[in-house]
Design a protein around this motif. Structure first.
Motif, PDB file in Angstrom:
ATOM      1  N   LYS A   1       0.838  -1.200   0.000  1.00 48.69           N
ATOM      2  CA  LYS A   1       0.000   0.000   0.000  1.00 48.69           C
ATOM      3  C   LYS A   1       0.873   1.249   0.000  1.00 48.69           C
ATOM      4  CE  LYS A   1      -3.510  -2.410   2.731  1.00 48.69           C
ATOM      5  NZ  LYS A   1      -2.719  -3.510   3.332  1.00 48.69           N
ATOM      6  N   LEU A   2       2.103   1.079   0.523  1.00 49.86           N
ATOM      7  CA  LEU A   2       3.016   2.211   0.611  1.00 49.86           C
ATOM      8  C   LEU A   2       4.365   1.820   0.018  1.00 49.86           C
ATOM      9  CD1 LEU A   2       3.993   4.993   1.787  1.00 49.86           C
ATOM     10  CD2 LEU A   2       4.507   3.754   3.895  1.00 49.86           C
ATOM     11  N   LEU A   3       4.851   2.653  -0.892  1.00 51.84           N
ATOM     12  CA  LEU A   3       6.190   2.429  -1.434  1.00 51.84           C
ATOM     13  C   LEU A   3       7.132   3.450  -0.811  1.00 51.84           C
ATOM     14  CD1 LEU A   3       8.022   0.958  -3.537  1.00 51.84           C
ATOM     15  CD2 LEU A   3       7.552   2.876  -5.058  1.00 51.84           C
ATOM     16  N   ILE A   4       8.159   2.954  -0.154  1.00 55.00           N
ATOM     17  CA  ILE A   4       9.148   3.854   0.413  1.00 55.00           C
ATOM     18  C   ILE A   4      10.341   3.854  -0.531  1.00 55.00           C
ATOM     19  CG2 ILE A   4      10.691   4.289   2.354  1.00 55.00           C
ATOM     20  CD1 ILE A   4       8.663   2.853   4.135  1.00 55.00           C
ATOM     21  N   ALA A   5      10.644   5.007  -1.100  1.00 57.89           N
ATOM     22  CA  ALA A   5      11.760   5.107  -2.028  1.00 57.89           C
ATOM     23  C   ALA A   5      12.850   5.924  -1.351  1.00 57.89           C
ATOM     24  CB  ALA A   5      11.317   5.756  -3.326  1.00 57.89           C
ATOM     25  N   ASP A   6      13.933   5.241  -0.968  1.00 56.44           N
ATOM     26  CA  ASP A   6      15.010   5.900  -0.229  1.00 56.44           C
ATOM     27  C   ASP A   6      16.125   6.276  -1.204  1.00 56.44           C
ATOM     28  OD1 ASP A   6      16.844   6.839   1.513  1.00 56.44           O
ATOM     29  OD2 ASP A   6      16.933   5.053   2.776  1.00 56.44           O
ATOM     30  N   GLU A   7      16.105   7.508  -1.685  1.00 59.03           N
ATOM     31  CA  GLU A   7      17.093   7.981  -2.657  1.00 59.03           C
ATOM     32  C   GLU A   7      17.217   7.012  -3.840  1.00 59.03           C
ATOM     33  OE1 GLU A   7      19.398  10.686  -2.227  1.00 59.03           O
ATOM     34  OE2 GLU A   7      19.388  11.101  -0.078  1.00 59.03           O
ATOM     35  N   PRO A   8      16.118   6.659  -4.482  1.00 62.84           N
ATOM     36  CA  PRO A   8      16.186   5.583  -5.483  1.00 62.84           C
ATOM     37  C   PRO A   8      16.933   5.974  -6.745  1.00 62.84           C
ATOM     38  CG  PRO A   8      14.031   6.596  -5.521  1.00 62.84           C
ATOM     39  CD  PRO A   8      14.766   7.225  -4.382  1.00 62.84           C
ATOM     40  N   THR A   9      17.197   7.246  -6.942  1.00 62.25           N
ATOM     41  CA  THR A   9      17.845   7.633  -8.196  1.00 62.25           C
ATOM     42  C   THR A   9      19.244   8.185  -7.987  1.00 62.25           C
ATOM     43  OG1 THR A   9      16.885   9.842  -8.061  1.00 62.25           O
ATOM     44  CG2 THR A   9      15.647   8.211  -9.274  1.00 62.25           C
ATOM     45  N   THR A  10      19.660   8.314  -6.720  1.00 60.98           N
ATOM     46  CA  THR A  10      20.930   8.970  -6.432  1.00 60.98           C
ATOM     47  C   THR A  10      22.121   8.245  -7.047  1.00 60.98           C
ATOM     48  OG1 THR A  10      19.922   9.631  -4.368  1.00 60.98           O
ATOM     49  CG2 THR A  10      22.278   9.983  -4.565  1.00 60.98           C
ATOM     50  N   ALA A  11      22.052   6.902  -7.066  1.00 63.05           N
ATOM     51  CA  ALA A  11      23.205   6.140  -7.557  1.00 63.05           C
ATOM     52  C   ALA A  11      23.197   5.985  -9.079  1.00 63.05           C
ATOM     53  CB  ALA A  11      23.241   4.764  -6.891  1.00 63.05           C
ATOM     54  N   LEU A  12      22.173   6.533  -9.732  1.00 62.96           N
ATOM     55  CA  LEU A  12      22.055   6.338 -11.177  1.00 62.96           C
ATOM     56  C   LEU A  12      22.543   7.569 -11.924  1.00 62.96           C
ATOM     57  CD1 LEU A  12      18.437   4.883 -11.124  1.00 62.96           C
ATOM     58  CD2 LEU A  12      20.579   3.622 -11.075  1.00 62.96           C
ATOM     59  N   ASP A  13      22.960   7.387 -13.180  1.00 58.99           N
ATOM     60  CA  ASP A  13      23.365   8.578 -13.912  1.00 58.99           C
ATOM     61  C   ASP A  13      22.128   9.319 -14.419  1.00 58.99           C
ATOM     62  OD1 ASP A  13      22.711   7.471 -16.465  1.00 58.99           O
ATOM     63  OD2 ASP A  13      24.561   6.312 -16.331  1.00 58.99           O
ATOM     64  N   VAL A  14      22.318  10.567 -14.802  1.00 63.55           N
ATOM     65  CA  VAL A  14      21.211  11.504 -14.939  1.00 63.55           C
ATOM     66  C   VAL A  14      20.123  11.043 -15.906  1.00 63.55           C
ATOM     67  CG1 VAL A  14      20.580  13.881 -15.455  1.00 63.55           C
ATOM     68  CG2 VAL A  14      22.742  13.385 -14.338  1.00 63.55           C
ATOM     69  N   SER A  15      20.529  10.489 -17.058  1.00 69.49           N
ATOM     70  CA  SER A  15      19.515  10.089 -18.031  1.00 69.49           C
ATOM     71  C   SER A  15      18.668   8.943 -17.491  1.00 69.49           C
ATOM     72  CB  SER A  15      20.191   9.682 -19.340  1.00 69.49           C
ATOM     73  OG  SER A  15      21.090   8.634 -19.103  1.00 69.49           O
TER      74      SER A  15
END
Lengths: 292, 266
Positions: free
Chosen positions: B169-183
């Motif tokens: 019911k709840l998705l917790i996203a903890d910095e999910p994009t920080t480790a990825l490159d910008v595109s």
């Protein structure tokens, strides 16, 4: 006369990953051949021996040949027969000790890794004390309390080694538990027991199995040491350690009696160590899978 | 209806330091909330506390109610039931968040099997479907791969598929994009946005990056040193920040943006 070549030196060829891997697997193969040879002797000894273990009809200290492949000992018993039963006892001692050490050590180690505060300290201190205690002394105590049998020796060695395994497992588990994928597994609702079975044990397994292989070699040596002192399997079961002890007095006149068990002991321990070394790389999926 | 209600959450270490201080917020079903703050502001600890997964040596006090379950002080068994079903997490570092020795398919199958009881071929189909959902090409191949054999972006999609597997019911996203490159970041945000909307899931989005939070969430909470500094609509936080700390965050985001603009116009 040899001409010295002064042209550009050939650069030392760097071992490519493929080369390194094949060398690793060569280690594994040589190890398996050495240990397998002894294991084969041990297996054959279960169904066939050239002579009965208490057959003293061979004439004292006969040299190799003449119906006795390696000659006879001072009581006229066939040395090759003894070497074969010795292989069986060595393999049994190694397997038995490692089984005890693994069963007890992994259980204790995992529990210790989960323990907190004073319990953690107590368990660690207990393990350290057990490790500091000489294996031979511990074995003598156990043998004195029970009787001088192979079982007592294996129990003693296994107990002593379980402390070493437990300490290693505790550290390995603690390290794995701190990893993100454990938290990730936990956040998806994996129970602790399932986490240990599915994620923790597989991740400590490569390091652990290498260590267990080394422990096997140490257990074989320890059993030889114990039976050298008369604390191992009782006669007429010849163990390599006791053969060495018995052949000591006659070493100058009949060296085969000491050389045969000594060389086999060295071969088995080297073989097991090579296996451990080979396993180290083979079990790592990062290197294993890159081949595909 | 309230899905997550955090009342006066305080996280302390055993040696007496306070890492999260009297934090309160609530989240309705389908609602999205951003937690913004720099490293060490207590945002990740807050997300772990929501699932009762604080690291050793830390204790939470206060009230956390997740889908009707009181988390603080709950026995392990009840927490295990809540995790994955009521709330699931996508972590920052996809490489370390996946078991290196387990094939990707099996890692997704684990929670799926537990929640749905599927077996064999049906389970394999469900795994492939979960991988398709996160727009992974060739799901059968990915399912057979080990984490080190796929790219960082693919790993994070796998982690997202794992989190969504049990339809929380709840998705917790903890910095999910920080480790990825910008595109890849932009694709990932887009994907989370779409999937969460389709499923009417609530989102707790943790990031140090105001711009990222603004893309996904409606409301945000600014954390500093474990305390809530400011909260409100992301739009108004960016447009008219009241607190100095928020102003500084917005200004730094602006500076970065204008630097990028300068470069693109050149």
């Amino acid at each position: 006369m040899t001409q010295v070549d002064v042209r550009t030196p050939v650069p030392a060829r760097k071992a490519s990953p493929d080369k390194r891997r094949s060398r690793r697997s060569a280690t594994l193969v040589v190890g398996c051949v050495l240990a397998g040879l002894i294991a084969l002797l041990a297996l054959v000894s279960l169904i066939w021996l050239p002579y009965a273990t208490d057959d003293t009809s061979g004439g004292r200290l006969a040299g190799p040949g003449g119906g006795h492949l390696l000659g006879t000992d001072k009581l006229g018993r066939d040395l090759f027969t003894q070497v074969m039963t010795g292989s069986r006892i060595a393999v049994e001692a190694g397997l038995g000790s490692v089984l005890i050490a693994a069963g007890l050590g992994i259980t204790l180690g995992v529990l210790a890794a989960f323990a907190q505060g004073w319990l953690d300290d107590t368990v660690s201190a207990f393990l350290d004390i057990l490790i500091a205690f000489p294996t031979l002394l511990l074995a003598m105590l156990i043998v004195a309390a029970r009787s001088a049998t192979l079982g007592s020796a294996v129990l003693a060695i296994g107990l002593a080694q379980s402390a070493v395994v437990a300490r290693l497992v505790r550290i390995l588990v603690k390290r794995v538990l701190a990893q993100d994928y454990i938290t990730a597994a936990r956040t998806s609702g994996t129970s602790w027991s399932r986490t240990v079975v599915a994620h923790v044990l597989p991740n400590i397994w490569p390091t652990l199995v290498v260590n267990l292989a080394l422990q096997f070699g140490l257990a074989v040596l320890a059993e030889a040491g114990l039976s050298y002192l008369g604390l191992g399997a009782p006669p007429p079961n010849a163990s390599w350690g006791r053969m060495l002890q018995e052949a000591q007095a006659t070493f100058t006149t009949a060296p085969v009696g000491a050389l045969a068990p000594g060389i086999l002991l060295v071969l088995l321990v080297i073989g097991v160590n090579l296996i451990a070394d080979g396993l180290r790389d083979t079990l790592d999926p990062a290197t294993r899978k890159r081949r595909a | 209806m309230t899905l997550l209600d955090v009342r006066g959450l305080t996280v302390r270490t055993t040696d007496g330091r306070t890492l999260v201080d009297d934090l309160s917020f609530s989240l309705a079903r389908g609602e999205r909330l951003g937690l913004i703050g720099e490293s060490g502001s207590g945002k990740s600890l807050t997300t772990l506390a929501v699932l009762g997964l604080l690291p050793d040596g830390m204790t939470a006090t206060g009230g956390i109610e997740l889908a009707g379950t009181q988390i603080v002080g709950a026995p392990e068994k009840r927490l295990t039931a809540v995790r994955g079903r009521d709330a699931a997490v996508v972590f920052q570092e996809p490489l370390t968040a996946l078991d290196p020795l387990m094939r990707v398919g099996r890692q997704i199958a684990e929670p799926l099997r537990r929640r749905t009881g599927l077996k064999g071929a049906e389970l394999a189909r469900a795994v492939a479907f979960a991988l398709e959902q996160v727009r992974l090409p060739d799901p059968e191949r990915i399912a057979r791969a080990f984490p080190h054999e796929i790219s960082g972006g693919q790993r994070q999609r796998v982690a997202l598929a794992m989190a969504l597997a049990c339809d929380p019911k709840l998705l917790i996203a903890d910095e999910p994009t920080t480790a990825l490159d910008v595109s890849v970041q932009a694709e990932m945000l887009e994907l989370i946005d779409t999937l969460v909307r389709e499923r009417e899931m609530a989102v707790l989005f943790v990031s140090h990056d105001l711009a990222v939070v603004a893309k996904v969430t409606d409301r945000a909470l600014v954390l500093k040193d474990g305390r809530a500094v400011e909260k409100g609509e992301v739009r108004s936080l960016v447009g008219a920040p009241r607190e100095d700390y928020t102003k500084a965050l917005v200004a730094s985001a602006r500076r970065l943006e204008s630097a990028l603009d300068l470069r693109s116009t050149r």
